[in-house]
Scaffold this motif. Structure first.
Motif, PDB file in Angstrom:
ATOM      1  N   MET A   1       0.827  -1.197   0.000  1.00 15.29           N
ATOM      2  CA  MET A   1       0.000   0.000   0.000  1.00 15.29           C
ATOM      3  C   MET A   1       0.866   1.253   0.000  1.00 15.29           C
ATOM      4  O   MET A   1       0.523   2.250  -0.606  1.00 15.29           O
ATOM      5  CB  MET A   1      -0.866  -0.024   1.249  1.00 15.29           C
ATOM      6  N   ALA A   2       1.999   1.134   0.644  1.00 14.13           N
ATOM      7  CA  ALA A   2       2.848   2.305   0.810  1.00 14.13           C
ATOM      8  C   ALA A   2       3.367   2.838  -0.517  1.00 14.13           C
ATOM      9  O   ALA A   2       3.438   4.037  -0.712  1.00 14.13           O
ATOM     10  CB  ALA A   2       4.018   1.971   1.708  1.00 14.13           C
ATOM     11  N   VAL A   3       3.693   1.917  -1.419  1.00 15.78           N
ATOM     12  CA  VAL A   3       4.254   2.350  -2.693  1.00 15.78           C
ATOM     13  C   VAL A   3       3.252   3.135  -3.510  1.00 15.78           C
ATOM     14  O   VAL A   3       3.621   3.825  -4.433  1.00 15.78           O
ATOM     15  CB  VAL A   3       4.679   1.150  -3.572  1.00 15.78           C
ATOM     16  N   LYS A 102     -15.666   2.193  10.695  1.00 17.37           N
ATOM     17  CA  LYS A 102     -14.263   1.854  10.440  1.00 17.37           C
ATOM     18  C   LYS A 102     -14.124   0.529   9.679  1.00 17.37           C
ATOM     19  O   LYS A 102     -13.166  -0.208   9.886  1.00 17.37           O
ATOM     20  CB  LYS A 102     -13.461   1.787  11.742  1.00 17.37           C
ATOM     21  N   ASP A 105     -11.019   0.475   7.525  1.00 17.99           N
ATOM     22  CA  ASP A 105      -9.788   0.268   8.296  1.00 17.99           C
ATOM     23  C   ASP A 105      -9.562  -1.217   8.546  1.00 17.99           C
ATOM     24  O   ASP A 105      -8.453  -1.724   8.404  1.00 17.99           O
ATOM     25  CB  ASP A 105      -9.866   0.979   9.653  1.00 17.99           C
ATOM     26  N   ALA A 106     -10.629  -1.891   8.955  1.00 15.47           N
ATOM     27  CA  ALA A 106     -10.499  -3.315   9.253  1.00 15.47           C
ATOM     28  C   ALA A 106     -10.095  -4.075   7.992  1.00 15.47           C
ATOM     29  O   ALA A 106      -9.205  -4.929   8.020  1.00 15.47           O
ATOM     30  CB  ALA A 106     -11.806  -3.866   9.805  1.00 15.47           C
ATOM     31  N   MET A 108      -8.578  -2.954   5.380  1.00 14.48           N
ATOM     32  CA  MET A 108      -7.242  -2.581   4.886  1.00 14.48           C
ATOM     33  C   MET A 108      -6.127  -3.373   5.574  1.00 14.48           C
ATOM     34  O   MET A 108      -4.984  -3.323   5.134  1.00 14.48           O
ATOM     35  CB  MET A 108      -7.008  -1.083   5.043  1.00 14.48           C
ATOM     36  N   ALA A 109      -6.449  -4.078   6.647  1.00  9.26           N
ATOM     37  CA  ALA A 109      -5.436  -4.932   7.283  1.00  9.26           C
ATOM     38  C   ALA A 109      -5.466  -6.343   6.705  1.00  9.26           C
ATOM     39  O   ALA A 109      -4.788  -7.232   7.192  1.00  9.26           O
ATOM     40  CB  ALA A 109      -5.670  -4.974   8.793  1.00  9.26           C
ATOM     41  N   ASN A 113      -6.756  -4.074  -0.778  1.00 10.90           N
ATOM     42  CA  ASN A 113      -6.200  -2.742  -0.583  1.00 10.90           C
ATOM     43  C   ASN A 113      -7.294  -1.684  -0.752  1.00 10.90           C
ATOM     44  O   ASN A 113      -8.432  -2.013  -1.124  1.00 10.90           O
ATOM     45  CB  ASN A 113      -5.022  -2.490  -1.533  1.00 10.90           C
ATOM     46  N   LEU A 264      -7.275   8.436   3.324  1.00  9.14           N
ATOM     47  CA  LEU A 264      -7.143   7.287   4.238  1.00  9.14           C
ATOM     48  C   LEU A 264      -5.747   6.697   4.365  1.00  9.14           C
ATOM     49  O   LEU A 264      -5.442   6.044   5.352  1.00  9.14           O
ATOM     50  CB  LEU A 264      -8.118   6.182   3.825  1.00  9.14           C
ATOM     51  N   ILE A 265      -4.909   6.895   3.347  1.00  8.57           N
ATOM     52  CA  ILE A 265      -3.567   6.327   3.480  1.00  8.57           C
ATOM     53  C   ILE A 265      -2.652   7.389   4.053  1.00  8.57           C
ATOM     54  O   ILE A 265      -2.152   8.252   3.334  1.00  8.57           O
ATOM     55  CB  ILE A 265      -3.059   5.789   2.125  1.00  8.57           C
ATOM     56  N   ILE A 266      -2.502   7.339   5.375  1.00  8.12           N
ATOM     57  CA  ILE A 266      -1.722   8.388   6.038  1.00  8.12           C
ATOM     58  C   ILE A 266      -0.689   7.765   6.959  1.00  8.12           C
ATOM     59  O   ILE A 266      -0.798   6.634   7.330  1.00  8.12           O
ATOM     60  CB  ILE A 266      -2.623   9.344   6.848  1.00  8.12           C
TER      61      ILE A 266
END
Ligand SMILES: Nc1ncnc2c1ncn2[C@@H]1O[C@H](COP(=O)(O)OP(=O)(O)OP(=O)(O)O)[C@@H](O)[C@H]1O
Ligand SMILES: [Mg+2]
Lengths: 266, 304
Positions: A1-3, A102, A105-106, A108-109, A113, A264-266
């Protein structure tokens, strides 16, 4: 996700279908409340406009020929219903899942993605538009206001329209700081479209500038398409409307993904 | 290297110029229970969120299962179980549906998912709530369900962000028992907590963080011995002569508003001396705990 920040294109696998499964599971419990409006609304509108306003207006000119006022507005009701279902699903309902529950959020773990979650939500909104359209068409067919087999094509069109309004709704969902703020896009975008997209009166009764403006509104094109299909009067220039809806959907879809990542991606 | 479940080097996370995590390095091996302790705002959640691929790394290296988190987030997430700080169970679904639906996100076949859900509900003692809605569950039950959910994909790494905050002692001990069982089965557990007792109880090793940095790292007992010694003598309203004695003998101590704490390796002898000569009441000797280490290192002022 970070990329993803450097990765401009959405990263989407068929896993987004899981979101549809999740949402449909919830809908199985609440479908009665959800799909009452598409069944009841056309009856109310057609009664009100047919018996009330229809007595004043009676006939209206469409493609150079007179049609009854109820036949004129019935397709608009379908188009509005397509807009409402996807728009409200991907604003209020999506916002509740994202912000209060949320749920994103759940998820996304897990191997899903964010791009897939958003895609799933938007496609789900389109599916709701499609189901609501089928229900509404069934009701309107009783009034003999749809010409078959052409009208069948309204069903896939409902899906495309759902994508268009769901994607733009998702952009607002990514932007609003709190749920009440949805009143702005509803007041400034949805309500004007409801009234001025060739829904209840022909566009050519409007001043020239307003006619031009109306061409920018996605509902104008959806109404034109649904009406032509409902009356069985297809014209080549409608392909432009179809193209407009497709481009509008694609553009707002990409924008929704981009805005959601930013939120959301923070 | 490949034995490391988690490997972090100079890991940083910046929010608009604010360094929430400021260059931490740590490694956690397989089968280990590793704790991250720290006061509110220390950067615990931020750290674990980077580890499970939720939050992008600002700078530094982070590998999980030997893979770079930035490149293999999906694979890493498939093999991890995460219990986030907030209970984000799906309130639209029942207890049973929550787990089965979550299993679908991992592409677990439906039959397996249902079977595993039944097992996990039994493991977490929630079988009787199978059909309940989430809002009908108590806080403790919700937390247990979140942990059950984190286990649905048979993870190799379990990440728990404050698993027992807000639970009553009964629920907390029950969760600890389950976690100890999982650890005994060889599951790697990374947990953050404010409860020193929890960390001392479960963790093989831990770090104490504050202001985005790691202050100390080690096994709970070692940390106690290295930082405060074996015992603590607590004196309420210490007399002037006692304070003078403490200063002159160069004892490791902390002076609070109405209390004096003396950290010592040789508790009994010193305690006898103090209680005989320098203090007539409100003087007690106890074992040093992780909490003493924590407060000594992170200070006593409030964070929020
Ligand atoms: N999204 C964000 N934007 C800006 N600052 C943030 C964000 N998330 C966390 N922070 C800040 O980063 C710091 C670390 O927060 P973090 O949530 O990691 O702490 P924590 O150790 O988990 O605390 P707690 O024990 O209260 O859960 C805090 O100062 C917090 O205010
Ligand atoms: Mg936290």
């Amino acid at each position: 996700m970070a990329v993803r920040e450097t990765n401009w294109l959405p990263d989407i696998s068929p896993r987004f279908l899981r979101i549809l499964q999740r949402n449909s599971q919830v809908l199985r419990r609440t479908w009665k409340v959800n799909f009452l409006p598409p069944v009841l609304e056309p009856v109310l509108y057609l009664l009100a406009f047919g018996a009330g306003l229809g007595l004043l207006v009676r006939e209206i000119s469409y493609q150079g020929k007179p049609v009854s006022y109820v036949a004129y507005i019935a397709p608009a009701l379908i188009a509005i219903n397509i807009m409402y279902n996807a728009f409200f699903e991907n604003t209020f309902a999506s916002y509740v899942r994202m912000y209060y529950q949320k749920t994103y959020d759940a998820i996304m773990a897990t191997p899903l993605n964010l791009d897939e979650i958003i895609t799933g939500e938007i496609v789900w909104g389109a599916v709701k538009s499609l189901i609501a359209t089928i229900l509404m068409m069934a009701v309107i067919s009783f009034f003999r206001l749809l010409v078959y087999p052409q009208a069948i094509l309204i069903v896939p069109l409902a899906f495309l329209g759902g994508l268009a309004f769901g994607s733009v709704a998702m952009c607002f969902t990514a932007l609003v700081p709190q749920i009440e703020v949805f009143n702005f896009p509803i007041f400034l975008f949805i309500t004007p479209m409801f009234l001025f997209s060739g829904t209840f009166f022909p566009l050519d009764t409007l001043p020239k500038w307003a006619q031009v403006l109306a061409q920018v509104l996605p509902l104008t094109h959806l109404v034109a398409l649904v009406r032509a299909l409902a009356m069985g009067k297809l014209q080549v220039q409608l392909l432009l409307s179809l193209l407009y809806l497709a481009v509008f959907s694609a553009a707002t879809f990409f924008l929704a993904i981009k805005l959601m990542r930013r939120r959301l991606i923070i | 290297m490949s034995e490391d479940l988690i490997f972090a080097k100079d890991l940083c996370k910046t929010y608009n110029g604010f360094k929430a995590v400021d260059g931490i390095s740590l490694r956690m091996s397989r089968g280990e229970c590793f704790g991250i302790l720290g006061p509110n705002g220390a950067g615990k959640t931020t750290t674990v969120r980077m580890i499970y691929g939720f939050s992008p790394v600002s700078s530094g290296t982070l590998k999980v299962f030997g893979m770079d988190i930035q490149k293999h987030a999906r694979l890493i997430k498939a093999k991890s179980g995460v219990c986030q700080q907030e209970n984000n169970l799906d309130p639209d679904l029942t207890v049973f549906q929550n787990l089965v639906t979550f299993a679908s996100y991992f592409d677990i076949p439906r039959v397996t998912a249902r079977q595993r859900t039944t097992e996990l509900l039994r493991f977490m003692q929630l079988e009787h709530k199978k059909k309940a809605k989430i809002l009908e569950l108590s806080g403790g039950m919700q937390r247990r369900l979140v942990i059950a959910r984190a286990l649905i994909n048979k993870p190799e790494l379990l990440i728990l962000d404050e698993p027992t905050t807000g639970l009553d002692p009964q629920s907390r001990h029950q969760v600890w028992a389950r976690l100890a069982e999982l650890r005994a089965q060889g599951l790697g557990i990374l947990l953050t907590t404010h409860y020193m007792e929890e960390a001392a109880h479960l963790c093989d090793r831990l770090v104490i963080m504050d202001h985005g940095r790691i202050l100390v790292e080690g096994a709970p007992l070692d940390l106690i011995h290295q930082n405060v010694g074996a015992n603590v003598i607590e004196i309420e309203s210490p007399s002037e002569s006692l304070l003078k004695f403490v200063k002159e003998s160069n004892l490791d101590h902390e002076k609070l508003s109405h209390r004096l704490l003396i950290y010592t390796r040789d508790g009994e002898t010193l305690f006898r001396k103090i209680s005989d000569d320098l203090c007539d009441r409100g003087c007690s000797l106890r074992m040093a705990t992780l909490e003493d280490v924590f407060l000594k290192l992170t200070g006593r002022e409030l964070r929020d």
